[in-house]
Structure formats: C-alpha cells, structure tokens
Design an enzyme around this catalytic site. Structure first.
Site, PDB file in Angstrom:
ATOM      1  N   THR A 172      53.317   4.979  43.356  1.00  0.00           N
ATOM      2  CA  THR A 172      53.201   3.614  42.839  1.00  0.00           C
ATOM      3  C   THR A 172      52.099   2.910  43.618  1.00  0.00           C
ATOM      4  O   THR A 172      51.957   3.119  44.821  1.00  0.00           O
ATOM      5  CB  THR A 172      54.522   2.830  42.975  1.00  0.00           C
ATOM      6  OG1 THR A 172      54.272   1.471  42.606  1.00  0.00           O
ATOM      7  CG2 THR A 172      55.089   2.873  44.380  1.00  0.00           C
ATOM      8  N   GLY A 173      51.327   2.099  42.933  1.00  0.00           N
ATOM      9  CA  GLY A 173      50.262   1.372  43.615  1.00  0.00           C
ATOM     10  C   GLY A 173      49.089   1.137  42.700  1.00  0.00           C
ATOM     11  O   GLY A 173      49.208   1.247  41.476  1.00  0.00           O
ATOM     12  N   THR A 205      56.104  -0.085  39.193  1.00  0.00           N
ATOM     13  CA  THR A 205      56.310   1.244  38.616  1.00  0.00           C
ATOM     14  C   THR A 205      57.572   1.882  39.192  1.00  0.00           C
ATOM     15  O   THR A 205      57.894   1.688  40.360  1.00  0.00           O
ATOM     16  CB  THR A 205      55.090   2.117  38.965  1.00  0.00           C
ATOM     17  OG1 THR A 205      53.995   1.664  38.190  1.00  0.00           O
ATOM     18  CG2 THR A 205      55.318   3.584  38.699  1.00  0.00           C
ATOM     19  N   GLY A 248      46.593   4.197  33.907  1.00  0.00           N
ATOM     20  CA  GLY A 248      46.640   4.313  35.362  1.00  0.00           C
ATOM     21  C   GLY A 248      46.914   5.736  35.816  1.00  0.00           C
ATOM     22  O   GLY A 248      46.731   6.700  35.074  1.00  0.00           O
ATOM     23  N   ASP A 249      47.380   5.839  37.046  1.00  0.00           N
ATOM     24  CA  ASP A 249      47.629   7.162  37.645  1.00  0.00           C
ATOM     25  C   ASP A 249      48.923   7.801  37.156  1.00  0.00           C
ATOM     26  O   ASP A 249      49.071   9.027  37.198  1.00  0.00           O
ATOM     27  CB  ASP A 249      47.693   7.026  39.168  1.00  0.00           C
ATOM     28  CG  ASP A 249      48.791   6.048  39.605  1.00  0.00           C
ATOM     29  OD1 ASP A 249      48.914   4.959  38.993  1.00  0.00           O
ATOM     30  OD2 ASP A 249      49.537   6.376  40.546  1.00  0.00           O
ATOM     31  N   GLY A 295      46.524   2.016  40.639  1.00  0.00           N
ATOM     32  CA  GLY A 295      46.343   3.318  40.007  1.00  0.00           C
ATOM     33  C   GLY A 295      44.945   3.885  40.077  1.00  0.00           C
ATOM     34  O   GLY A 295      44.769   5.104  40.233  1.00  0.00           O
ATOM     35  N   ARG A 301      43.663   0.660  29.032  1.00  0.00           N
ATOM     36  CA  ARG A 301      43.572   1.120  30.433  1.00  0.00           C
ATOM     37  C   ARG A 301      44.748   2.042  30.737  1.00  0.00           C
ATOM     38  O   ARG A 301      45.897   1.723  30.431  1.00  0.00           O
ATOM     39  CB  ARG A 301      43.568  -0.092  31.361  1.00  0.00           C
ATOM     40  CG  ARG A 301      43.528   0.261  32.869  1.00  0.00           C
ATOM     41  CD  ARG A 301      44.911   0.343  33.463  1.00  0.00           C
ATOM     42  NE  ARG A 301      44.894   0.504  34.914  1.00  0.00           N
ATOM     43  CZ  ARG A 301      45.978   0.754  35.643  1.00  0.00           C
ATOM     44  NH1 ARG A 301      47.168   0.860  35.054  1.00  0.00           N
ATOM     45  NH2 ARG A 301      45.901   0.884  36.938  1.00  0.00           N
TER      46      ARG A 301
HETATM   47  N1  ASP Z   1      50.392   2.770  39.537  1.00  0.00           N
HETATM   48  C1  ASP Z   1      50.601   1.891  38.403  1.00  0.00           C
HETATM   49  C2  ASP Z   1      49.335   1.799  37.596  1.00  0.00           C
HETATM   50  O1  ASP Z   1      48.270   1.724  38.183  1.00  0.00           O
HETATM   51  C3  ASP Z   1      51.022   0.529  38.792  1.00  0.00           C
HETATM   52  C4  ASP Z   1      52.269   0.467  39.631  1.00  0.00           C
HETATM   53  O2  ASP Z   1      52.475   1.317  40.503  1.00  0.00           O
HETATM   54  O3  ASP Z   1      53.060  -0.482  39.452  1.00  0.00           O
HETATM   55  O4  ASP Z   1      49.411   1.744  36.399  1.00  0.00           O
END
Ligand code: ASP
Length: 310
Positions: free
Chosen positions: A228-229, A177, A207-208, A231, A205
């Site tokens: 980022t992480g 991300t 994410g965050d 989510g 789906r």
């Molecule tokens: N946070 C993002 C998600 O969960 C993924 C990412 O950080 O690459 O969609």
C-alpha cells in the site's frame, strides 16, 4: 504434513494523525478481516482462499479504500483495482479500472482461473457479467467522506490554479488500499490486494495494486507480499518482486528484504508500506509513513491489530 498457519492484513498506510479520528472502528474492521481469513485457515483451507476472504471483508467495510468506500477519480467516479497470487503455482489474476464490482478481489480470483492474468475497464466488466457477477449501482460505492476528500483536493488545486499539475494524492495522505498475505497449513503462500486507487486520480490511471511484482507477489520459495502506498513509486521499484528476489537470490531474511525494498521507494520520493509472510511463518509489516493499519494472527495465538508503532 501440517504446519501452523499465519495471516496478516492491511488497511492502508499513510500519515495518520494520532487522536484525529476514532481508531476503534479501524481496529474492528481489521479484526473482522482476520477472523474471515482465519476461519478458512483453521479448517485446513488454502492460503489463497484465506486472503480472498480477508480482503473481501475489508472491501465490504466502507472505512477502507476498496470496494464500498473507494476513493473518487477526478471525474467523481470509482475505478477499482485488485489482484490475487498463488505462491504454489505462481498463478495470478488481476482487474483494473472496474466500476461495478462489489468485491473486485473475487473477480481477480476468477480471472486467475482463466487464460488471462490482467483484465481492465469495459472488458473486465464484460468478463464479470459473463461469469455471473452482479453490477452494483454507483451509489453502492459512495461515501460522504470520500466525496468530501475529492472536493477538498479539487478546490485546493483550483485555488492554486495548478489543476493540470496536481498529483493524484489523497489529501489526507492515507493510502487506504487493503490486502492480505497468508501461509497455510500445507506450507503454501498467497497474497491479495484491492483498492480504489488515489483520490482525484486521472480516469484510467492504474496503480501498483493489480500489477504482479509491484503491489503484489507470492512465491512458495520465498514469501507473499501485499503493498500500500504511492503506487507510481511502487511500480517503478517493483517492490513486491524485489522482496522475493532479495530472498530467493541473495538469501536475505524477510525483514531485511522488505526493509530494503521499501527504502528504495523512499529514495525515489514515495511512501507507504507492505505486509509480508515467509514460508517459515515469519511476518514483516514495515512502512515508511506515520502509520499503517495492520493486523496479524497465527495458529493458536490471539489476533493483533496496530496503527502506529505501539
Ligand atoms: N497503492 C494504491 C495505488 O497507488 C493506493 C493505496 O495504497 O491506497 O493505487
């Protein structure tokens, strides 16, 4: 009154094996994004315009998981999420599950200027066409390495006969991300984030990243945050708003607040990182993973980029 500006960007966190891939193109991609955002800030432009410009540059770089180069869903398609937030007004705009936008962050910015905050799927695509955004063909978003990641993950899952139970994790555990946070010379803060999500995620789906308070937050009272992480954990811990709240209500510093919010993600079992800037121009770039693609620049200083601690 003008004050020195500050800009930070990220290209994802994760378990990045040192020496496994050539790091130079990642550093170069981060520098291009910093230059795009700094060009706005150096001319007295707004933090909001700067973070959109920086994220747009990262969406156009196929090495990162946003725009071109986004990861694949379990149905081998792209579903992208993005958001922007203006700390001076608390205006926010976000899109989720968009499939044809070259720069989802631009659509999020346009949503921000409408009566809505978050648009998803077909409705978001319709809104894009109504506002003159071109529909890119699926091939535009394709990259061989992302398709190989999907096949690798699906083959591993089918070999284990656990397809129904496999979490939508990136097999390299890289969260690619992209995001940006900025303080402009008028003292205003803003954040932006954009992602393809997680490899092999279930269609639909979210994410965050497009959720205000989870993957993004900005408030001139405190700070601007882009995450980022994994989510699902960032949503449950309301990470971005938690950092703001710790500063605004408990008087925590940016470092303490962002570290504590990430510790909660770790306690729940997640991993990742955030980039954050406060209204004094302090920067925090903490992560709970082996590395995080990140960079920053301040008025009058040379741009810096890092992947690991050093
Ligand atoms: N946070 C993002 C998600 O969960 C993924 C990412 O950080 O690459 O969609």
């Amino acid at each position: 009154m003008t004050a020195p500006y500050t800009l930070a960007v990220h290209g994802g966190a994760g378990t990045i094996a040192r020496g496994q891939t050539d790091a130079a193109p990642y550093h170069a991609g981060l520098r291009v994004a910093l230059a795009a955002g700094e060009a706005v800030l150096a001319q007295g432009g707004s933090a909001l315009d700067a973070v959109v410009a920086a994220v747009q540059a990262l969406e156009d770089e196929p090495l990162f998981n946003a725009g071109r180069g986004s990861v694949y869903t379990s149905a081998a398609q792209h579903e992208m999420d993005a958001a922007v937030m203006d700390g001076s007004t608390l205006a926010a705009g976000a899109v989720a599950g968009v499939r044809t936008l070259r720069n989802p962050v631009q659509l999020a910015r346009t949503v921000m200027d409408s009566n809505f905050v978050l648009l998803s799927g077909d409705g978001a695509e319709q809104f894009a066409r109504d506002h003159g955004f071109e529909a890119m063909p699926p091939g535009y978003f394709h990259t061989e390495h992302r398709l190989a990641q999907l096949h690798h993950l699906q083959n591993a899952a089918s070999a284990a006969m656990q397809m129904d139970h496999v979490a939508p994790l990136d097999e390299t555990r890289k969260f690619g991300t992209v995001g940006a946070v900025a303080l402009d010379s008028a003292g205003h803060l803003a954040s932006a984030v954009s992602t393809g999500g997680m490899t092999n995620k279930h269609p639909g789906r979210i994410g965050d990243s497009p959720l205000v308070g989870a993957g993004i937050y900005a408030n001139d009272q405190s700070c601007a945050v882009s995450a980022t992480g994994s989510g699902e954990y960032f949503i449950r811990a309301c990470v971005a708003h938690d950092i703001h709240a710790r500063m605004a209500y408990a008087g925590a510093t940016l470092d303490t607040a962002s570290g504590a919010a990430l510790a909660e993600v770790g306690r729940l079992g997640g991993e990742g990182g955030v980039i954050a800037v406060d209204r004094q121009g302090n920067i925090a770039l903490p992560y709970i993973s082996a590395g995080m693609y990140r960079g920053w620049v301040r008025a009058g200083e040379a741009a810096q980029t890092r992947i690991f601690e050093d």
